[in-house]
Design an enzyme around this catalytic site. Structure first.
Site, PDB file in Angstrom:
ATOM      1  N   ARG A  12      43.591  30.233  29.187  1.00 43.13           N
ATOM      2  CA  ARG A  12      43.071  30.959  30.338  1.00 43.13           C
ATOM      3  C   ARG A  12      42.380  29.996  31.301  1.00 43.13           C
ATOM      4  O   ARG A  12      41.192  30.093  31.583  1.00 43.13           O
ATOM      5  CB  ARG A  12      42.102  32.053  29.885  1.00 43.13           C
ATOM      6  N   ARG A  70      37.529  34.178  35.899  1.00 44.62           N
ATOM      7  CA  ARG A  70      36.351  34.592  36.645  1.00 44.62           C
ATOM      8  C   ARG A  70      35.220  33.560  36.652  1.00 44.62           C
ATOM      9  O   ARG A  70      34.261  33.712  37.400  1.00 44.62           O
ATOM     10  CB  ARG A  70      35.835  35.927  36.082  1.00 44.62           C
ATOM     11  N   ARG A  83      41.170  36.623  43.967  1.00 46.45           N
ATOM     12  CA  ARG A  83      41.330  37.954  43.366  1.00 46.45           C
ATOM     13  C   ARG A  83      40.830  39.041  44.320  1.00 46.45           C
ATOM     14  O   ARG A  83      41.433  40.124  44.413  1.00 46.45           O
ATOM     15  CB  ARG A  83      40.570  38.011  42.038  1.00 46.45           C
ATOM     16  N   ASP A 137      49.708  37.923  32.616  1.00 40.68           N
ATOM     17  CA  ASP A 137      49.018  38.683  31.580  1.00 40.68           C
ATOM     18  C   ASP A 137      49.998  38.956  30.445  1.00 40.68           C
ATOM     19  O   ASP A 137      51.211  39.082  30.685  1.00 40.68           O
ATOM     20  CB  ASP A 137      48.487  40.000  32.148  1.00 40.68           C
ATOM     21  N   TYR A 186      48.735  47.013  21.344  1.00 38.92           N
ATOM     22  CA  TYR A 186      48.309  47.609  22.607  1.00 38.92           C
ATOM     23  C   TYR A 186      49.112  48.868  22.930  1.00 38.92           C
ATOM     24  O   TYR A 186      48.565  49.870  23.419  1.00 38.92           O
ATOM     25  CB  TYR A 186      48.471  46.604  23.744  1.00 38.92           C
TER      26      TYR A 186
END
Length: 342
Positions: free
Chosen positions: A2, A6, A15, A52, A129
């Site tokens: 990653r 953020r 973003r 993702d 998921y």
């Protein structure tokens, strides 16, 4: 792990322009922009595609969305056999074309500065998921229930996902990815007796297909060395199954921070390289502690020799609370201490 996220102010600015996370993932130009941000800032040795792991379930029509502070969710989830039967084969060049466009856009922008790594979630992780309907706080108990109450249905879902993941990774290679990585983020939840049945065997199928297809792709591109595109497999919490993970045929095995590098090396030998495995929380500490942990990690692997390789990395994704200056400290420490070891 990653690279873009953020913790970077420039990422947050991009973003915001995109409007939301999923819109950012589906915009090839903006995905390229954030992929290159950490390369420009830190000078990493490879770039990681910004995307993702849930793009495949979204392409299956489950309706992926993200709620603020709650993580990923699906508008519908897999609840029964008919839900599984209704899942057709995804054509990634259609349903996931935006990912291929992002890969090719990033490759052009990199201009061979560093290689690009593509990725996908593993079948088991994606199934977690899809059955759960999103993230979970109960260790995916409902999914694990399927192993004992509906194992045949679960296997049918995993087989469909194996095809989708392989097709997806092959598409990324065709678009220009230099290596690909399979993330089994929830493999560590599996009981020891069932890891190979519900995760490893499906990853091996994917690795075999990707290797065969990538050799053909490379030959078409004029690369006649007969070598496949490298595949990295990461199983969070999978330290007890290193031999089984190495047996997938992957060129590298990723390790989380709970596994000792030297012991892992002795277990897998020269079958593959190892990737990892600094605790991401280290980057919340002071520079002297970061430098000490870098040295410890590199020393635990030992000297590099023929048939063995080590890709220094975090043992999982970088935290959003990480100060960017500590990442700079990390990169400098790895470079300096690696020179000492050589």
């Amino acid at each position: 792990m990653r690279q873009a996220g953020r913790y970077l102010p420039e990422y947050n600015a991009t973003r915001k322009r995109a409007g939301d996370f999923l819109s950012l993932c589906k915009n090839p130009e903006l995905a390229c922009e954030v992929t290159l941000q950490p390369i420009d800032r830190f000078g990493f040795d490879a770039a990681i595609l910004f995307s993702d792991i849930l793009t495949i379930p979204d392409a299956f029509g489950l309706g992926l969305y993200f709620e603020q502070g709650e993580g990923p969710k699906f508008q519908r989830r897999i609840e029964n056999d008919s839900d599984i039967s209704s899942l057709g084969r995804i054509d990634p060049t259609v349903e996931l074309r935006y990912v291929a466009d992002a890969v090719s856009t990033i490759k052009r922008a990199l201009n061979q500065r560093v290689p690009l790594i593509g990725f996908s979630g593993s079948p088991w992780t994606l199934a977690c998921y899809m059955i759960n309907g999103g993230g979970s706080s109960d260790d995916f108990l409902g999914v694990r229930k399927w192993m004992y109450s509906r194992p045949d249905a679960l296997q049918q879902l995993l087989e469909k996902l194996s095809v989708a993941v392989a097709d997806y990774l092959i598409m990324q290679i065709e678009a220009g990815a230099d290596a690909v990585m399979v993330f089994d983020s929830w493999g560590g939840f599996l009981p020891e007796a069932h890891f190979e049945r519900f995760s490893q065997k499906h990853i091996k199928t994917i690795v075999d297909r990707v290797h065969a297809a990538s050799i053909s792709i490379r030959q078409h591109q004029g690369q006649t060395d007969g070598q496949p595109t490298p595949v990295i497999v990461f199983v969070k919490g999978g330290g007890q199954w290193l031999e089984s993970i190495a047996a997938t045929g992957a060129q590298a095995v990723g390790l989380d921070w709970t596994t000792h590098l030297g012991q892992a090396r002795s277990r897998v030998g020269s079958r593959c390289a190892l990737q990892g495995n600094l605790d991401p929380a280290t980057l919340l500490g002071a520079p002297p502690h970061i430098e000490a942990e870098v040295a410890r990690t590199l020393e635990s692997f030992g000297p590099v020799s023929a048939g063995a390789g080590h890709i220094f990395n975090l043992g999982h994704g970088i935290s959003q609370f990480t100060p960017p200056e500590t990442v700079s400290c990390l990169v400098e420490a790895v470079a300096n201490y690696s020179k000492k070891l050589r």
